[in-house]
Enzyme design. Structure first.
Site, PDB file in Angstrom:
ATOM      1  N   LYS A  14       0.830  -1.205   0.000  1.00 54.66           N
ATOM      2  CA  LYS A  14       0.000   0.000   0.000  1.00 54.66           C
ATOM      3  C   LYS A  14       0.872   1.267   0.000  1.00 54.66           C
ATOM      4  CE  LYS A  14      -2.281  -1.147   3.807  1.00 54.66           C
ATOM      5  NZ  LYS A  14      -1.696  -2.472   4.136  1.00 54.66           N
ATOM      6  N   ARG A  89      -9.548   0.649   9.195  1.00 56.28           N
ATOM      7  CA  ARG A  89      -9.205  -0.738   9.467  1.00 56.28           C
ATOM      8  C   ARG A  89     -10.292  -1.471  10.225  1.00 56.28           C
ATOM      9  NH1 ARG A  89      -3.340   0.093   9.226  1.00 56.28           N
ATOM     10  NH2 ARG A  89      -2.088  -1.687   9.731  1.00 56.28           N
ATOM     11  N   ARG A 123      11.661  -5.830   4.524  1.00 56.86           N
ATOM     12  CA  ARG A 123      11.419  -4.458   4.081  1.00 56.86           C
ATOM     13  C   ARG A 123      12.238  -3.400   4.805  1.00 56.86           C
ATOM     14  NH1 ARG A 123       5.031  -3.043   4.561  1.00 56.86           N
ATOM     15  NH2 ARG A 123       5.210  -2.870   6.792  1.00 56.86           N
TER      16      ARG A 123
END
Ligand code: AMP
Length: 208
Positions: A14, A89, A123
């Protein structure tokens, strides 16, 4: 123009896609995760409250998140809409959001569970410019980040045990939002288990 929601599990890409869509739409990225990490770093009351939830991969309470969002969308750069990343969320968050701003598209980046751990555990971001990298799938160029001031940053919650909690929070509390938005004809699915450019193309095609 209204606002866009980028939807999907942790590690779906995202943030990466938000930066690319921002270049095309001009809509600023509003990431509640980034806002919370900034609050934790600054040691604010919100940061202190949020940290224990974030460290164990649980969702921060809705009232904390909604207070952040209400303030953020009052800022001048949000007047034409924003691109929400990691928000809403929960269904109560989506209900509250629908009272605050018009949502035109919910773009779901779909990635199967078994790909999430490897995607999250490699990441990093550049602390200077915010560029997003992955050790295997999108490595930092050998000459360093394109901003010329590479500073490697890794998130404290990007580890295997926390990822599994984040993934179960996603399935239990966030995934039901897909139906909620689908029933309002705002939901668009894109296969996120492909190259970064292909995903961007599909997302931009939906927006155009
Ligand atoms: P993210 O950067 O989107 O992966 O968010 C990191 C962490 O911040 C999550 O695991 C949650 O603890 C918290 N968080 C971020 N956004 C929200 C939200 N909209 N609602 C509840 N918790 C959130």
């Amino acid at each position: 123009m209204g606002s866009i929601v980028l939807f999907g599990p942790p590690g779906a890409g995202k943030g990466t896609q938000a930066q690319r869509i921002m270049e095309h739409t001009g809509l600023p990225q509003v990431s509640t995760g980034d806002m919370l990490r900034a609050a934790v770093k600054a040691g604010t009351a919100v940061g202190l409250e949020a940290k224990s939830y974030m460290d164990r991969g649980a969702l921060v309470p809705d009232d904390v998140i909604l207070a952040l969002i209400r303030d953020r969308i009052k800022e001048a750069d949000a007047s034409n809409g924003v691109m929400f990343d990691g928000f809403p969320r929960t269904i109560p968050q989506a209900e509250a959001l629908s009272e605050l701003t018009e949502i035109t598209h919910v773009l779901a980046i779909e990635v199967p569970d078994e790909r999430i751990v490897e995607r999250i555990c490699g990441r990093s971001t550049c602390g200077h410019c915010g560029a997003v990298y992955h050790d295997t799938f999108n490595p930092v160029p050998s000459e360093g980040c394109s901003c010329g001031h590479y500073q490697e940053k890794r998130r404290a919650d990007d580890n295997e045990s926390t990822v599994l909690s984040r993934l179960s929070a996603y399935h239990e509390q966030t995934a039901p939002l897909a139906n909620w938005y689908e029933s309002r004809d705002l939901f668009y699915r894109v296969n996120g288990d492909r190259g970064i450019d292909e995903i961007t193309q599909d997302l931009l095609a939906v927006l155009n």
